[in-house]
Design a protein around this motif. Structure first.
Motif, PDB file in Angstrom:
ATOM      1  N   MET A 144       1.000  -1.219  -0.217  1.00  0.00           N
ATOM      2  CA  MET A 144      -0.504  -0.229  -0.313  1.00  0.00           C
ATOM      3  C   MET A 144       0.883   1.341   0.588  1.00  0.00           C
ATOM      4  O   MET A 144       1.868   0.975   0.686  1.00  0.00           O
ATOM      5  CB  MET A 144      -1.144  -0.289   0.371  1.00  0.00           C
TER       6      MET A 144
ATOM      7  N   ARG B 173       1.094   5.220  -0.076  1.00  0.00           N
ATOM      8  CA  ARG B 173       0.434   6.551   0.386  1.00  0.00           C
ATOM      9  C   ARG B 173       0.416   7.584  -0.415  1.00  0.00           C
ATOM     10  O   ARG B 173       1.726   7.639  -0.788  1.00  0.00           O
ATOM     11  CB  ARG B 173      -0.608   6.561   1.847  1.00  0.00           C
TER      12      ARG B 173
ATOM     13  N   THR C 208      -2.400   4.453  -3.395  1.00  0.00           N
ATOM     14  CA  THR C 208      -3.593   3.731  -3.726  1.00  0.00           C
ATOM     15  C   THR C 208      -4.837   3.824  -2.508  1.00  0.00           C
ATOM     16  O   THR C 208      -5.151   3.569  -2.527  1.00  0.00           O
ATOM     17  CB  THR C 208      -3.135   2.485  -2.654  1.00  0.00           C
ATOM     18  N   GLU C 209      -3.892   5.100  -1.658  1.00  0.00           N
ATOM     19  CA  GLU C 209      -4.996   6.128  -0.635  1.00  0.00           C
ATOM     20  C   GLU C 209      -4.601   7.697  -1.142  1.00  0.00           C
ATOM     21  O   GLU C 209      -3.799   8.039  -1.339  1.00  0.00           O
ATOM     22  CB  GLU C 209      -5.117   5.375  -0.138  1.00  0.00           C
TER      23      GLU C 209
ATOM     24  N   SER D  11      -6.955  11.276   0.516  1.00  0.00           N
ATOM     25  CA  SER D  11      -7.555  12.051   1.233  1.00  0.00           C
ATOM     26  C   SER D  11      -7.225  13.717   1.815  1.00  0.00           C
ATOM     27  O   SER D  11      -5.907  13.955   1.246  1.00  0.00           O
ATOM     28  CB  SER D  11      -6.948  11.265   2.911  1.00  0.00           C
TER      29      SER D  11
ATOM     30  N   ASP E 258      -3.798  14.733   2.734  1.00  0.00           N
ATOM     31  CA  ASP E 258      -2.747  14.448   1.510  1.00  0.00           C
ATOM     32  C   ASP E 258      -2.115  16.209   1.108  1.00  0.00           C
ATOM     33  O   ASP E 258      -1.250  16.580   0.480  1.00  0.00           O
ATOM     34  CB  ASP E 258      -2.751  13.971   0.805  1.00  0.00           C
TER      35      ASP E 258
ATOM     36  N   ILE F  81      -5.697   4.274  -6.833  1.00  0.00           N
ATOM     37  CA  ILE F  81      -6.696   4.387  -5.737  1.00  0.00           C
ATOM     38  C   ILE F  81      -8.211   3.805  -6.116  1.00  0.00           C
ATOM     39  O   ILE F  81      -8.234   3.409  -7.399  1.00  0.00           O
ATOM     40  CB  ILE F  81      -7.522   5.680  -6.105  1.00  0.00           C
ATOM     41  N   LYS F  82      -9.247   3.563  -5.025  1.00  0.00           N
ATOM     42  CA  LYS F  82     -10.399   2.608  -5.604  1.00  0.00           C
ATOM     43  C   LYS F  82     -11.249   3.901  -4.947  1.00  0.00           C
ATOM     44  O   LYS F  82     -12.829   3.055  -5.541  1.00  0.00           O
ATOM     45  CB  LYS F  82     -10.822   1.541  -4.186  1.00  0.00           C
ATOM     46  N   GLU F  83     -11.231   4.835  -4.058  1.00  0.00           N
ATOM     47  CA  GLU F  83     -12.311   6.182  -3.919  1.00  0.00           C
ATOM     48  C   GLU F  83     -11.130   6.934  -3.729  1.00  0.00           C
ATOM     49  O   GLU F  83     -10.609   7.274  -3.876  1.00  0.00           O
ATOM     50  CB  GLU F  83     -12.675   5.143  -2.518  1.00  0.00           C
TER      51      GLU F  83
ATOM     52  N   PRO G 204     -12.740   9.636  -1.239  1.00  0.00           N
ATOM     53  CA  PRO G 204     -13.189   9.705   0.202  1.00  0.00           C
ATOM     54  C   PRO G 204     -13.854  11.617   0.180  1.00  0.00           C
ATOM     55  O   PRO G 204     -13.297  12.225  -0.004  1.00  0.00           O
ATOM     56  CB  PRO G 204     -11.952   9.489   1.122  1.00  0.00           C
TER      57      PRO G 204
ATOM     58  N   THR H 117     -11.655  15.148  -0.064  1.00  0.00           N
ATOM     59  CA  THR H 117     -10.463  14.965  -0.025  1.00  0.00           C
ATOM     60  C   THR H 117      -9.612  16.181  -1.238  1.00  0.00           C
ATOM     61  O   THR H 117      -8.313  16.616  -0.722  1.00  0.00           O
ATOM     62  CB  THR H 117     -10.531  13.399  -1.384  1.00  0.00           C
TER      63      THR H 117
END
Length: 235
Positions: free
Chosen positions: A1, A3, A23-24, A26, A29, A46-48, A50, A53
């Motif tokens: 993972m 970030r 992968t993430e 937010s 960041d 990334i999958k989402e 959130p 963001t």
């Protein structure tokens, strides 16, 4: 993972993090790069996107989230809560999520998305149902909507979303829910009928009986007599 690394450049105006195995993402960041005007997050893992963001990027005018093949979720709060009700201070002009894997978007995004000059939603896996009706209200150019097409349901596959009649954008009722509802209603009706039948046809005070030996019969036997009759009458 992997970030997104912590960014600390308060004067940074342009940032391109495309083609990295991130992968993430937010809101944290981007908390130290609030002056950003253009941000590119293309071809990440990334999958989402959130909640919140991009809420701190008050000067952001261009955002690209293209070719994110794992991206299936775009939060209605990605830009914060305030812009959902009043987009006067929402300065974003260009947004592209082209070539990702989104299937739906919340109708609550209609207000901020309605402010955009350019919006590219093409090349996603859109599920064309009642949840996407609001997108037809947006002012999307033909160039940016030609490949804005349905992926599901099967009967609408490859149909242009902006040209679909509203009658096709419907949500199917959950069959299991309908079956359970019918079962409960049927059970209630049956119980009501049974209760009514008992009330109407079953005697309120049924006669009580006692058994008295019949001496006139050659074999032992008993006769049932109502309890209100005396034994003297019976003999």
């Amino acid at each position: 993972m992997l970030r997104l690394p912590q960014l600390k450049r308060l004067d940074l105006k342009y940032l391109d993090l495309s083609d990295n195995p991130i992968t993430e993402i937010s809101g944290e960041d981007f908390s130290e790069v609030s002056a950003l005007k253009e941000l590119k997050l293309n071809n990440l893992w990334i999958k989402e996107v959130p909640d919140y963001t991009f809420a701190l990027l008050h000067g952001l005018t261009s955002l690209q989230l293209e070719r994110n093949k794992n991206l299936t979720t775009f939060s209605e709060l990605a830009f914060g809560q305030e812009v959902l009700d009043d987009a006067d201070d929402f300065v974003l002009e260009n947004l592209s999520v082209r070539g990702s894997s989104l299937s739906t978007l919340s109708e609550k995004l209609e207000v901020p998305f309605g402010q955009l000059i350019h919006l590219d939603l093409q090349g996603n896996l859109w599920k064309c149902d009642c949840n996407l009706k609001w997108i037809q209200k947006l002012q999307i150019s033909e160039k940016e909507s030609n490949h804005l097409r349905c992926y599901t349901p099967h009967l609408l596959h490859n149909s242009k979303l902006m040209e679909l009649s509203e009658k096709y954008l419907v949500c199917q009722i959950n069959k299991h829910y309908v079956g359970a509802t019918i079962g409960v209603v049927s059970g209630c009706v049956l119980l009501t009928i049974m209760a009514a039948w008992i009330f109407l046809f079953v005697p309120k005070n049924p006669g009580k009986f006692i058994f008295v030996k019949d001496v006139n019969m050659s074999t032992a036997g008993y006769s049932a007599l109502p309890v209100h009759m005396s034994l003297k009458d019976a003999s």
